[in-house]
Design a protein around this motif. Structure first.
Motif, PDB file in Angstrom:
ATOM      1  N   LEU A 115      -9.814  -7.481  13.109  1.00  0.00           N
ATOM      2  CA  LEU A 115      -8.773  -6.821  12.710  1.00  0.00           C
ATOM      3  C   LEU A 115      -8.534  -5.338  13.544  1.00  0.00           C
ATOM      4  O   LEU A 115      -7.606  -4.557  13.557  1.00  0.00           O
ATOM      5  N   ARG A 116      -9.318  -5.276  14.694  1.00  0.00           N
ATOM      6  CA  ARG A 116      -8.967  -4.301  15.726  1.00  0.00           C
ATOM      7  C   ARG A 116      -9.149  -3.009  15.142  1.00  0.00           C
ATOM      8  O   ARG A 116      -8.339  -2.101  15.603  1.00  0.00           O
ATOM      9  N   GLY A 117      -9.672  -2.757  13.975  1.00  0.00           N
ATOM     10  CA  GLY A 117      -9.798  -1.374  13.445  1.00  0.00           C
ATOM     11  C   GLY A 117      -8.967  -1.088  12.360  1.00  0.00           C
ATOM     12  O   GLY A 117      -9.076  -0.107  11.648  1.00  0.00           O
ATOM     13  N   LEU A 118      -7.867  -2.161  12.060  1.00  0.00           N
ATOM     14  CA  LEU A 118      -6.823  -1.747  11.024  1.00  0.00           C
ATOM     15  C   LEU A 118      -7.294  -1.760   9.689  1.00  0.00           C
ATOM     16  O   LEU A 118      -6.603  -1.014   8.973  1.00  0.00           O
ATOM     17  N   ALA A 119      -8.493  -2.518   9.327  1.00  0.00           N
ATOM     18  CA  ALA A 119      -8.789  -2.330   7.959  1.00  0.00           C
ATOM     19  C   ALA A 119      -9.088  -1.060   7.580  1.00  0.00           C
ATOM     20  O   ALA A 119      -9.192  -0.810   6.337  1.00  0.00           O
ATOM     21  N   GLY A 120      -9.785  -0.062   8.367  1.00  0.00           N
ATOM     22  CA  GLY A 120     -10.098   1.106   8.120  1.00  0.00           C
ATOM     23  C   GLY A 120      -8.921   2.119   7.571  1.00  0.00           C
ATOM     24  O   GLY A 120      -9.120   3.309   6.900  1.00  0.00           O
ATOM     25  N   PHE A 121      -7.740   1.922   8.023  1.00  0.00           N
ATOM     26  CA  PHE A 121      -6.628   2.703   7.843  1.00  0.00           C
ATOM     27  C   PHE A 121      -5.978   2.259   6.347  1.00  0.00           C
ATOM     28  O   PHE A 121      -5.389   1.022   6.247  1.00  0.00           O
ATOM     29  N   ARG A 122      -6.008   3.098   5.407  1.00  0.00           N
ATOM     30  CA  ARG A 122      -5.782   2.885   3.989  1.00  0.00           C
ATOM     31  C   ARG A 122      -4.530   3.316   3.517  1.00  0.00           C
ATOM     32  O   ARG A 122      -4.639   4.699   3.638  1.00  0.00           O
ATOM     33  N   VAL A 123      -3.458   2.458   3.079  1.00  0.00           N
ATOM     34  CA  VAL A 123      -2.388   3.316   2.457  1.00  0.00           C
ATOM     35  C   VAL A 123      -2.244   2.846   1.075  1.00  0.00           C
ATOM     36  O   VAL A 123      -2.422   1.854   0.571  1.00  0.00           O
ATOM     37  N   CYS A 124      -1.795   3.888   0.382  1.00  0.00           N
ATOM     38  CA  CYS A 124      -1.510   3.753  -1.034  1.00  0.00           C
ATOM     39  C   CYS A 124      -0.489   3.142  -1.463  1.00  0.00           C
ATOM     40  O   CYS A 124       0.856   3.232  -1.119  1.00  0.00           O
ATOM     41  N   LEU A 125      -0.518   1.845  -2.434  1.00  0.00           N
ATOM     42  CA  LEU A 125       0.623   1.468  -3.293  1.00  0.00           C
ATOM     43  C   LEU A 125       0.706   2.374  -4.814  1.00  0.00           C
ATOM     44  O   LEU A 125      -0.506   2.606  -5.277  1.00  0.00           O
ATOM     45  N   ILE A 126       1.773   2.730  -4.791  1.00  0.00           N
ATOM     46  CA  ILE A 126       1.719   3.394  -6.248  1.00  0.00           C
ATOM     47  C   ILE A 126       2.813   3.074  -7.160  1.00  0.00           C
ATOM     48  O   ILE A 126       3.561   2.487  -6.810  1.00  0.00           O
ATOM     49  N   ASN A 127       2.630   3.851  -8.478  1.00  0.00           N
ATOM     50  CA  ASN A 127       3.812   3.915  -9.259  1.00  0.00           C
ATOM     51  C   ASN A 127       4.441   5.129  -9.212  1.00  0.00           C
ATOM     52  O   ASN A 127       3.420   6.188  -9.721  1.00  0.00           O
ATOM     53  N   PRO A 128       5.509   5.366  -8.790  1.00  0.00           N
ATOM     54  CA  PRO A 128       6.014   6.970  -8.769  1.00  0.00           C
ATOM     55  C   PRO A 128       6.133   7.680 -10.179  1.00  0.00           C
ATOM     56  O   PRO A 128       6.149   8.852 -10.140  1.00  0.00           O
ATOM     57  N   VAL A 129       6.308   6.783 -11.071  1.00  0.00           N
ATOM     58  CA  VAL A 129       6.268   7.511 -12.489  1.00  0.00           C
ATOM     59  C   VAL A 129       5.197   8.534 -12.685  1.00  0.00           C
ATOM     60  O   VAL A 129       5.173   9.452 -13.318  1.00  0.00           O
ATOM     61  N   ASN A 130       3.998   8.038 -12.226  1.00  0.00           N
ATOM     62  CA  ASN A 130       2.728   8.956 -12.650  1.00  0.00           C
ATOM     63  C   ASN A 130       1.985   9.586 -11.255  1.00  0.00           C
ATOM     64  O   ASN A 130       0.970  10.135 -11.519  1.00  0.00           O
ATOM     65  N   PHE A 131       2.671   9.205 -10.381  1.00  0.00           N
ATOM     66  CA  PHE A 131       2.159   9.811  -8.900  1.00  0.00           C
ATOM     67  C   PHE A 131       2.154  11.327  -8.923  1.00  0.00           C
ATOM     68  O   PHE A 131       3.278  11.870  -9.200  1.00  0.00           O
ATOM     69  N   PRO A 132       1.223  12.299  -8.577  1.00  0.00           N
ATOM     70  CA  PRO A 132       1.242  13.690  -8.726  1.00  0.00           C
ATOM     71  C   PRO A 132       2.353  14.157  -7.843  1.00  0.00           C
ATOM     72  O   PRO A 132       2.843  13.569  -6.518  1.00  0.00           O
ATOM     73  N   SER A 133       3.251  14.866  -8.320  1.00  0.00           N
ATOM     74  CA  SER A 133       4.575  15.447  -7.361  1.00  0.00           C
ATOM     75  C   SER A 133       4.235  16.507  -6.351  1.00  0.00           C
ATOM     76  O   SER A 133       4.977  16.768  -5.357  1.00  0.00           O
ATOM     77  N   GLY A 134       2.960  17.261  -6.673  1.00  0.00           N
ATOM     78  CA  GLY A 134       2.649  18.375  -5.739  1.00  0.00           C
ATOM     79  C   GLY A 134       1.947  17.892  -4.537  1.00  0.00           C
ATOM     80  O   GLY A 134       1.727  16.675  -4.327  1.00  0.00           O
ATOM     81  N   PRO A 135       1.574  18.760  -3.408  1.00  0.00           N
ATOM     82  CA  PRO A 135       0.857  18.676  -2.432  1.00  0.00           C
ATOM     83  C   PRO A 135      -0.336  18.003  -2.860  1.00  0.00           C
ATOM     84  O   PRO A 135      -1.072  18.556  -3.674  1.00  0.00           O
ATOM     85  N   ILE A 136      -0.897  17.255  -1.818  1.00  0.00           N
ATOM     86  CA  ILE A 136      -2.248  16.303  -2.040  1.00  0.00           C
ATOM     87  C   ILE A 136      -3.072  16.987  -1.130  1.00  0.00           C
ATOM     88  O   ILE A 136      -2.948  16.810   0.101  1.00  0.00           O
ATOM     89  N   GLU A 137      -4.156  17.871  -1.724  1.00  0.00           N
ATOM     90  CA  GLU A 137      -4.941  18.529  -0.823  1.00  0.00           C
ATOM     91  C   GLU A 137      -6.419  17.941  -0.745  1.00  0.00           C
ATOM     92  O   GLU A 137      -7.028  18.038   0.057  1.00  0.00           O
ATOM     93  N   SER A 138      -6.765  17.154  -1.787  1.00  0.00           N
ATOM     94  CA  SER A 138      -7.844  16.285  -1.956  1.00  0.00           C
ATOM     95  C   SER A 138      -7.925  15.184  -2.487  1.00  0.00           C
ATOM     96  O   SER A 138      -7.066  14.999  -3.339  1.00  0.00           O
ATOM     97  N   LEU A 139      -8.827  14.118  -2.233  1.00  0.00           N
ATOM     98  CA  LEU A 139      -8.622  12.901  -2.865  1.00  0.00           C
ATOM     99  C   LEU A 139      -9.061  13.033  -4.210  1.00  0.00           C
ATOM    100  O   LEU A 139      -8.658  12.319  -5.085  1.00  0.00           O
ATOM    101  N   GLN A 140      -9.731  14.365  -4.595  1.00  0.00           N
ATOM    102  CA  GLN A 140     -10.357  14.416  -5.983  1.00  0.00           C
ATOM    103  C   GLN A 140      -8.815  14.502  -7.057  1.00  0.00           C
ATOM    104  O   GLN A 140      -8.962  14.594  -8.120  1.00  0.00           O
ATOM    105  N   GLN A 141      -7.767  14.734  -6.427  1.00  0.00           N
ATOM    106  CA  GLN A 141      -6.584  14.971  -7.009  1.00  0.00           C
ATOM    107  C   GLN A 141      -6.007  13.704  -7.575  1.00  0.00           C
ATOM    108  O   GLN A 141      -5.011  13.538  -8.537  1.00  0.00           O
TER     109      GLN A 141
END
Length: 296
Positions: A115-141
């Motif tokens: 996969l030539r490094g591609l598997a290490g890049f992770r993008v989120c699939l989300i439900n906009p209804v409950n995804f936090p609206s403010g800035p995300i500064e940490s994955l702990q959020q």
């Protein structure tokens, strides 16, 4: 430690010479059996891997003769896959990152990142209804979601992140619909395909546009040690495909358009350290974003 294909072939040569099956495969016309899991439409996101494996086998007919693919219609847990590939009867070829349960099985590893490094890049699939609206500064959020016994779970736990687990890949979307977590991080090799496929059943499903989770996650092919001739064949086939350009052509065919739409280099990066790999250098180097073919 990375090794060239030539080095792999050198290492595998004694195994090949010692294998009576490998020596006789062409002379007797024996058909080589190749066994990996493939649940049909449920595994459509693995289309690139399946096409690559077929190209590897086709490119080595002259050396190894005919083959038959006997897909296993289930996707066992990683631990179960490790046991099955070690036995070499139900499964004899799998893909996994080094250090994971499958890679620790009784296998011969072909150390080329398919996969030539591609598997290490992770993008989120989300439900906009409950995804936090403010800035995300940490994955702990964020509450992340992962499949039961996915190898990635150890990466997240190693970095103090505890995702919710779903028993199957399909169940993760039901859980997201029920707002039980915020983000399903999937590799850049499959997230766009999954979004298009699942949006039909889950219209809310959205690609989060700003965040990127990254960790070193090369994906190698692993062959049961009980079938050394197959390992020799896979190593030789990959070498041929790299040399004639077919490897890169297949990769771009399946991934270039989707990866370009993800704009990976414009996202805020959260880098995680992998417990599967040597710690030195992790999250310290500049990210090498995927090199895409120039637009014509």
């Amino acid at each position: 430690m990375k090794m060239s294909i030539a080095r792999v072939l050198f290492i595998l040569a004694p195994l090949y010479l010692l294998s009576e099956h490998a020596i006789a495969v062409n002379a007797t016309g024996t058909t080589m059996e190749v066994r990996y899991y493939d649940r049909g439409t449920q595994d459509a996101r693995h289309a690139y891997k399946f096409e690559l494996i077929r190209a590897i086998l086709e490119s080595t007919r002259a050396e190894f003769g005919d083959y038959t693919i006997l897909p296993f219609g289930e996707e066992p847990s990683a631990k179960r896959q490790s046991l099955l590939i070690s036995e070499g009867k139900i499964l004899n070829l799998l893909w996994a990152s080094p250090g994971t349960a499958i890679a620790k099985g009784d296998v011969i590893t072909i150390p080329v990142d398919i996969l030539r490094g591609l598997a290490g890049f992770r993008v989120c699939l989300i439900n906009p209804v409950n995804f936090p609206s403010g800035p995300i500064e940490s994955l702990q959020q964020l509450q992340l979601g992962q499949g039961l016994n996915w190898a990635d779970m150890e990466v997240y736990k190693y970095n103090g992140v505890l995702p919710k687990q779903g028993p199957t890949f399909e169940s993760l979307f039901e859980m997201l619909a029920a707002q039980r977590y915020h983000c399903l991080p999937l590799g850049a090799d499959e997230v766009m395909f999954t979004w298009r496929e699942k949006k039909v059943l889950y219209p809310f499903l959205t690609l989060e546009p700003n965040l990127l989770i990254y960790y070193d996650y090369p994906v190698y092919l692993h062959v049961s040690k009980r079938i050394p001739a197959l390992a020799e064949r896979v190593a030789l086939g990959l070498k041929k495909l790299q040399e004639n350009g077919e490897f890169l052509r297949l990769f771009n065919k399946h991934h270039a358009t989707d990866v370009a739409q993800l704009r990976l280099d414009q996202r805020k990066v959260f880098c995680l350290r992998s417990p599967y790999l040597p710690q030195k250098g992790q999250c310290e180097k500049t990210l090498n974003y995927p090199q895409l073919p120039a637009k014509r």
